[in-house]
Design a protein around this motif. Structure first.
Motif, PDB file in Angstrom:
ATOM      1  N   ASP A 142     -27.906  -6.455   7.633  1.00 49.78           N
ATOM      2  CA  ASP A 142     -28.831  -7.360   7.509  1.00 49.78           C
ATOM      3  C   ASP A 142     -29.773  -7.111   6.407  1.00 49.78           C
ATOM      4  N   ALA A 143     -30.053  -8.240   5.969  1.00 46.73           N
ATOM      5  CA  ALA A 143     -31.255  -8.202   4.835  1.00 46.73           C
ATOM      6  C   ALA A 143     -32.513  -9.179   5.443  1.00 46.73           C
ATOM      7  N   GLN A 144     -33.588  -8.856   5.608  1.00 49.35           N
ATOM      8  CA  GLN A 144     -34.457  -9.725   6.176  1.00 49.35           C
ATOM      9  C   GLN A 144     -35.787  -9.730   5.214  1.00 49.35           C
ATOM     10  N   TYR A 145     -36.620 -10.869   5.097  1.00 50.49           N
ATOM     11  CA  TYR A 145     -37.405 -11.056   4.295  1.00 50.49           C
ATOM     12  C   TYR A 145     -38.669 -11.615   5.014  1.00 50.49           C
ATOM     13  N   ARG A 146     -39.875 -10.989   4.924  1.00 55.44           N
ATOM     14  CA  ARG A 146     -40.934 -11.463   5.642  1.00 55.44           C
ATOM     15  C   ARG A 146     -41.698 -12.663   5.085  1.00 55.44           C
ATOM     16  N   LEU A 147     -41.546 -13.628   5.697  1.00 58.46           N
ATOM     17  CA  LEU A 147     -42.230 -15.032   5.310  1.00 58.46           C
ATOM     18  C   LEU A 147     -43.831 -14.762   5.439  1.00 58.46           C
ATOM     19  N   THR A 148     -44.107 -14.378   6.433  1.00 58.77           N
ATOM     20  CA  THR A 148     -45.795 -14.198   6.685  1.00 58.77           C
ATOM     21  C   THR A 148     -45.998 -13.005   7.144  1.00 58.77           C
ATOM     22  N   ARG A 149     -47.090 -12.454   6.949  1.00 55.98           N
ATOM     23  CA  ARG A 149     -47.891 -11.361   7.420  1.00 55.98           C
ATOM     24  C   ARG A 149     -48.184 -11.066   8.986  1.00 55.98           C
ATOM     25  N   PRO A 150     -48.142 -10.200   9.720  1.00 63.29           N
ATOM     26  CA  PRO A 150     -48.383 -10.148  11.018  1.00 63.29           C
ATOM     27  C   PRO A 150     -49.738 -10.851  11.290  1.00 63.29           C
ATOM     28  N   ILE A 151     -50.051 -11.820  12.170  1.00 60.31           N
ATOM     29  CA  ILE A 151     -51.471 -12.248  12.482  1.00 60.31           C
ATOM     30  C   ILE A 151     -51.997 -11.306  13.377  1.00 60.31           C
ATOM     31  N   PRO A 152     -53.358 -10.782  13.006  1.00 59.23           N
ATOM     32  CA  PRO A 152     -54.220 -10.029  13.831  1.00 59.23           C
ATOM     33  C   PRO A 152     -54.270 -10.498  15.394  1.00 59.23           C
ATOM     34  N   LEU A 153     -54.566  -9.555  16.232  1.00 60.57           N
ATOM     35  CA  LEU A 153     -54.507  -9.808  17.547  1.00 60.57           C
ATOM     36  C   LEU A 153     -53.292 -10.409  18.071  1.00 60.57           C
ATOM     37  N   LEU A 154     -52.466 -11.782  17.536  1.00 55.46           N
ATOM     38  CA  LEU A 154     -51.140 -12.148  17.952  1.00 55.46           C
ATOM     39  C   LEU A 154     -50.039 -11.350  17.395  1.00 55.46           C
ATOM     40  N   GLY A 155     -50.273 -10.476  16.267  1.00 49.45           N
ATOM     41  CA  GLY A 155     -49.209  -9.909  15.713  1.00 49.45           C
ATOM     42  C   GLY A 155     -47.823 -10.690  15.345  1.00 49.45           C
ATOM     43  N   LEU A 156     -47.959 -12.012  15.156  1.00 46.58           N
ATOM     44  CA  LEU A 156     -46.811 -12.675  15.072  1.00 46.58           C
ATOM     45  C   LEU A 156     -46.335 -12.606  13.585  1.00 46.58           C
ATOM     46  N   SER A 157     -45.008 -12.878  13.284  1.00 48.45           N
ATOM     47  CA  SER A 157     -44.697 -12.778  11.929  1.00 48.45           C
ATOM     48  C   SER A 157     -43.484 -13.733  11.896  1.00 48.45           C
ATOM     49  N   VAL A 158     -43.124 -14.193  10.821  1.00 55.26           N
ATOM     50  CA  VAL A 158     -41.758 -15.162  10.804  1.00 55.26           C
ATOM     51  C   VAL A 158     -40.948 -14.468   9.661  1.00 55.26           C
ATOM     52  N   ILE A 159     -39.776 -14.148  10.061  1.00 58.63           N
ATOM     53  CA  ILE A 159     -38.739 -13.430   9.204  1.00 58.63           C
ATOM     54  C   ILE A 159     -37.359 -14.381   8.929  1.00 58.63           C
ATOM     55  N   ALA A 160     -36.981 -14.380   7.767  1.00 51.41           N
ATOM     56  CA  ALA A 160     -35.776 -14.914   7.149  1.00 51.41           C
ATOM     57  C   ALA A 160     -34.671 -13.907   7.062  1.00 51.41           C
ATOM     58  N   GLY A 161     -33.303 -14.062   7.723  1.00 53.46           N
ATOM     59  CA  GLY A 161     -32.556 -13.200   7.181  1.00 53.46           C
ATOM     60  C   GLY A 161     -31.116 -13.432   7.304  1.00 53.46           C
ATOM     61  N   ILE A 162     -30.239 -12.778   6.594  1.00 58.95           N
ATOM     62  CA  ILE A 162     -28.780 -12.908   6.395  1.00 58.95           C
ATOM     63  C   ILE A 162     -28.167 -11.959   6.990  1.00 58.95           C
ATOM     64  N   ALA A 163     -26.939 -11.871   7.552  1.00 56.62           N
ATOM     65  CA  ALA A 163     -26.211 -10.905   8.182  1.00 56.62           C
ATOM     66  C   ALA A 163     -24.781 -11.082   7.888  1.00 56.62           C
ATOM     67  N   ALA A 164     -24.022  -9.697   7.587  1.00 55.73           N
ATOM     68  CA  ALA A 164     -22.563  -9.693   7.449  1.00 55.73           C
ATOM     69  C   ALA A 164     -22.128  -8.691   8.667  1.00 55.73           C
ATOM     70  N   GLU A 165     -21.259  -9.349   9.502  1.00 53.52           N
ATOM     71  CA  GLU A 165     -20.754  -8.304  10.367  1.00 53.52           C
ATOM     72  C   GLU A 165     -19.312  -8.151  10.250  1.00 53.52           C
ATOM     73  N   ALA A 166     -18.586  -7.091  10.738  1.00 57.64           N
ATOM     74  CA  ALA A 166     -17.110  -6.938  10.732  1.00 57.64           C
ATOM     75  C   ALA A 166     -16.867  -6.105  12.084  1.00 57.64           C
ATOM     76  N   GLY A 167     -15.889  -6.516  12.779  1.00 53.91           N
ATOM     77  CA  GLY A 167     -15.344  -5.850  14.144  1.00 53.91           C
ATOM     78  C   GLY A 167     -13.833  -5.652  14.081  1.00 53.91           C
ATOM     79  N   ARG A 168     -13.584  -4.808  14.868  1.00 50.28           N
ATOM     80  CA  ARG A 168     -11.856  -4.358  15.031  1.00 50.28           C
ATOM     81  C   ARG A 168     -11.744  -3.911  16.301  1.00 50.28           C
ATOM     82  N   MET A 169     -10.842  -4.816  17.120  1.00 50.50           N
ATOM     83  CA  MET A 169     -10.324  -4.299  18.323  1.00 50.50           C
ATOM     84  C   MET A 169      -8.916  -3.845  18.415  1.00 50.50           C
ATOM     85  N   PRO A 170      -8.336  -2.820  18.177  1.00 49.05           N
ATOM     86  CA  PRO A 170      -6.832  -2.729  18.028  1.00 49.05           C
ATOM     87  C   PRO A 170      -5.864  -3.210  19.366  1.00 49.05           C
ATOM     88  N   ASN A 171      -6.417  -3.023  20.374  1.00 51.09           N
ATOM     89  CA  ASN A 171      -5.802  -3.231  21.591  1.00 51.09           C
ATOM     90  C   ASN A 171      -6.285  -4.230  22.523  1.00 51.09           C
TER      91      ASN A 171
END
Length: 738
Positions: A661-690
């Protein structure tokens, strides 16, 4: 009668004295400066403007005779009268983590692993006390522990309690009695607790108990206390600074937060209007034009200080008449600044006030201060925050006392008034707009059942997966390095089986298990468990084709787990790693099946560069020996585990998975609430042989997604879109804890 020469001289001198005295009596008295009262209003971060005003008063050599402050004005006024220079205050404000100061904990990475695991599934924000009088909730979003210790350090409480009545100038700090709404003018008593009380925003910061009264922010009753300085020092001239937040426009009042904010603004403006009506023509009133700077913009206090400075400079003509000669002003300033300078006291004894449930010896162990050594105030503050972070205390404070020939550090832990039995809640909701899952859970937790800190847990979850479980956690010694934990669980869930992306069947799977572990806590970061597990699994077709046989299977064997967790946040980490590994070796299996064993490991890590956060995950599992029964098959698919596929679309006895994942913080955490907004992109790969499901999808399967995420009182929230070459483009939504 002829007077002698001596008598004549005496009579002449007497007449001269009478004439001189009469002349002096008729002459005007020497000019004295007017008494000045300084009023510092409340306004949260907007109170940084007070620093700019004080700067101009110093430059113009304007002394004052008493100070009254509310909320942020109480902080600035209390610090200034206690001897702190403006340079020191500005430096402290710049260096303080104002987002973190409203988070009472030492940070997730400093919590022990058991506390992390509970917090990750059952949110601490949704913790209630289970008492004989019913459920009770804490009195504020934060307890204000870091605020209190910040004030202690600011006014140098390590040298002994700073008392308001012992300061070089009369000082009054205003608070509100939350019990009856009374205005409380604090003119005596501990300075740090008075500053903290005046700043306790109702609902956001817990009240402060002083002299039996629960006190909150004084802005509710007297945000600009003009009359107080007239009463306190008979001020002839009042310099009043109002930094209160302006009223919102009607169209801006939308949603619960803005409605509550506007309500507080209304109450504040009403008492400010009454207070300002008492100003006289000779008084000086300032209202800095702080524009978009809000009460919560603590990172903009220096900007507010500059606005305050410009506002005061516009009042130069009125202020000039209050200026005094340099010698007189320096003498006044020296009285503030040159208060007795003390070195850190040597602590002869450390005392811990009595506790009802928590082991007082554990409290002493958490305090690193050595007897016979100078007090390390910064280290002590860290220790108290760590102690508070353990979750058993409502507050913890300290005082330095002189008793006869000894200096005593007294630590006062206050246990939660709503403890020691708690009820916590958690939930999760996941949807890809094709299928949805929902679970709600509750945890009953009894703590400190004995002096070693034994706990009993009972958990219930209802939804797509029903769970009822219990655990007894018993440390074997006071430091809790070794423990035993017997447990039992019953769970039932519906699992879907897929073929070519289409759901073919739903199986109803039930399991009960019981076991006991002996474990070791590896510091605060890790835990190792080894034990015996007995279990029974049942599976039956609920709808669709019988792709897998129905079965009932009983087994038992050795189970081992290793957990290490140094992540700073559970769901949006910026640093650290987490390792989870487990092994189960079935020593007996009925239904004629052979013995089997399985192993699984998961690794997550986070690294930050500026506002960019990189996350990585690797995991895998498979059989150690034998053939895994249907109830122990692994699953992949769904949000955060191949998001371009359906939840649990892949099932098999072996799997490998990785994510970046690569995430970018769009906002800083808000004091007391601690809220922040993040934009992200993710690349995943998985294999199940059987793979038992989706046998046609062989090899590595990839998925790519982009999302927005934030945290909330109910856990993290993700909303995004994912796609996969062999899957379907999917929107996905998730809220809650795993």
């Amino acid at each position: 009668m002829i007077l002698s020469r001596t008598a004549a001289c005496a009579l002449g001198a007497a007449l001269l004295a009478l004439v001189t005295a009469d002349a002096l009596a008729q002459a005007p008295a020497p000019q004295t400066r007017p008494r000045v009262g300084l009023v510092l209003g409340g306004g949260g971060a907007r109170g940084g403007a007070h620093l700019g005003v004080l700067e101009v008063l110093e430059e113009m050599r304007i002394p004052f005779d008493c100070v009254a402050g509310t909320s942020m004005g109480a902080l600035v006024g209390g610090a200034y009268v206690s001897g702190l220079s403006l340079e020191h205050m500005k430096k402290t404000i710049r260096e303080t983590d104002w987002g973190g100061i409203f988070d009472d904990t030492a940070g997730r990475e400093e919590l022990n692993l058991r506390r992390k695991q509970l917090d990750d599934r059952f949110l601490s924000a949704l913790e209630f006390g289970a008492t004989s009088g019913g459920l009770r909730y804490r009195e504020g979003a934060v307890a204000g522990e870091k605020l209190k210790l910040f004030f202690n350090q600011l006014v140098r409480s390590e040298f002994g309690e700073r008392r308001i009545e012992e300061l070089p100038l009369p000082l009054t700090l205003i608070a509100t009695d939350i019990g009856n709404g009374d205005r409380v003018a604090m003119r005596t008593g501990g300075l740090a607790s008075a500053m903290r009380a005046s700043m306790s925003v109702p609902g956001a910061v817990a009240p402060v108990v002083r002299e039996g009264r629960k006190l909150v922010d004084g802005g509710l009753v007297d945000n600009v206390p003009v009359q107080e300085v007239r009463d306190r020092c008979g001020a002839d001239v009042v310099i009043a600074i109002n930094v209160g937040s302006p009223m919102l426009e009607p169209e801006a009042v939308q949603g619960v937060v803005s409605v509550v904010g506007q309500m507080v603004n209304l109450l504040t403006e009403q008492n400010v209007t009454r207070s300002l009506q008492s100003l006289k023509p000779g008084d000086i009133y300032m209202r800095p034009e702080l524009g978009p700077i809000t009460a919560g913009d603590f990172d903009k206090q220096m900007e507010a200080a500059e606005v305050g400075r410009k506002t005061a400079q516009m009042q130069v003509e009125k202020l000039r008449r209050l200026s005094v000669p340099p010698a007189e002003y320096n003498a006044w300033l020296d009285r503030l600044r040159n208060q007795p300078v003390k070195s850190s006291p040597r602590i002869d004894e450390v005392q811990v006030a009595g506790t009802k449930f928590t082991n007082a010896e554990n409290v002493r162990d958490a305090i690193r201060q050595k007897e016979g050594a100078p007090l390390d105030a910064a280290q002590l503050s860290q220790d108290l925050i760590l102690l508070y972070s353990a979750g058993d205390l409502q507050s913890v404070d300290y005082s330095v006392l002189a008793e006869r020939d000894k200096t005593i550090l007294r630590v006062t832990p206050v246990e939660k008034s709503w403890g020691p039995d708690y009820l916590r809640f958690g939930l999760n909701l996941a949807s890809d707009f094709h299928d949805a899952t929902f679970n709600i859970r509750a945890l009953y937790r009894r703590t400190w059942l004995n002096s070693y800190g034994a706990e009993w847990l009972v958990g219930l979850q209802l939804g797509n997966e029903h769970v009822l479980g219990t655990e007894f956690y018993q440390p074997l010694e006071r430091r809790q390095r070794v423990f035993v934990s017997p447990y039992a669980n019953i769970n039932a869930t519906t699992q879907s089986l897929y073929f070519n992306g289409t759901r073919q069947a739903d199986y109803y799977v039930r399991e009960w298990n019981a076991g006991a572990d002996i474990g070791a806590n590896l510091g605060i970061y890790g835990q190792l468990k080894l034990g015996w597990l007995e279990r029974e699994q049942r599976s039956s077709v609920e709808t669709g084709l019988p792709i897998l046989p129905e079965f009932t299977l009983r087994s038992g064997g050795v189970q081992a787990r290793l957990d290490i967790d140094t992540l700073d946040y559970a769901f949006f980490p910026t640093k650290g790693f987490r390792l989870q590994a487990r092994m189960f070796d079935a020593q007996h299996v009925d239904e004629g099946r052979g013995k089997y064993g399985l192993a699984q490991a998961k690794f997550n890590g986070a690294y930050t560069v500026g506002d960019l956060i990189f996350l990585g995950a690797l995991e895998g599992g498979g059989p150690i020996h034998g053939t895994l029964p249907p109830g122990d098959l692994f699953a992949m698919g769904g949000p955060r585990k191949l998001a371009g596929f359906a939840q649990g679309q892949f099932r098999g006895d072996e799997y490998y998975y990785g994510r970046m994942d690569a995430q970018y913080r769009l906002t800083r955490p808000i004091p007391l609430l601690g809220l922040s907004v993040i934009a992200g992109i993710a690349a995943e790969a998985g294999r199940m042989p059987n793979a038992i499901t989706e046998p046609n999808l062989t090899g590595w399967q990839s998925s790519f997604s982009t999302y927005l995420a934030t945290n909330s009182a109910f856990g993290p929230i993700y909303i995004g879109i994912a796609d996969a070459k062999n899957g379907k483009g999917r929107f996905f939504f998730f809220v809650g804890t795993p």
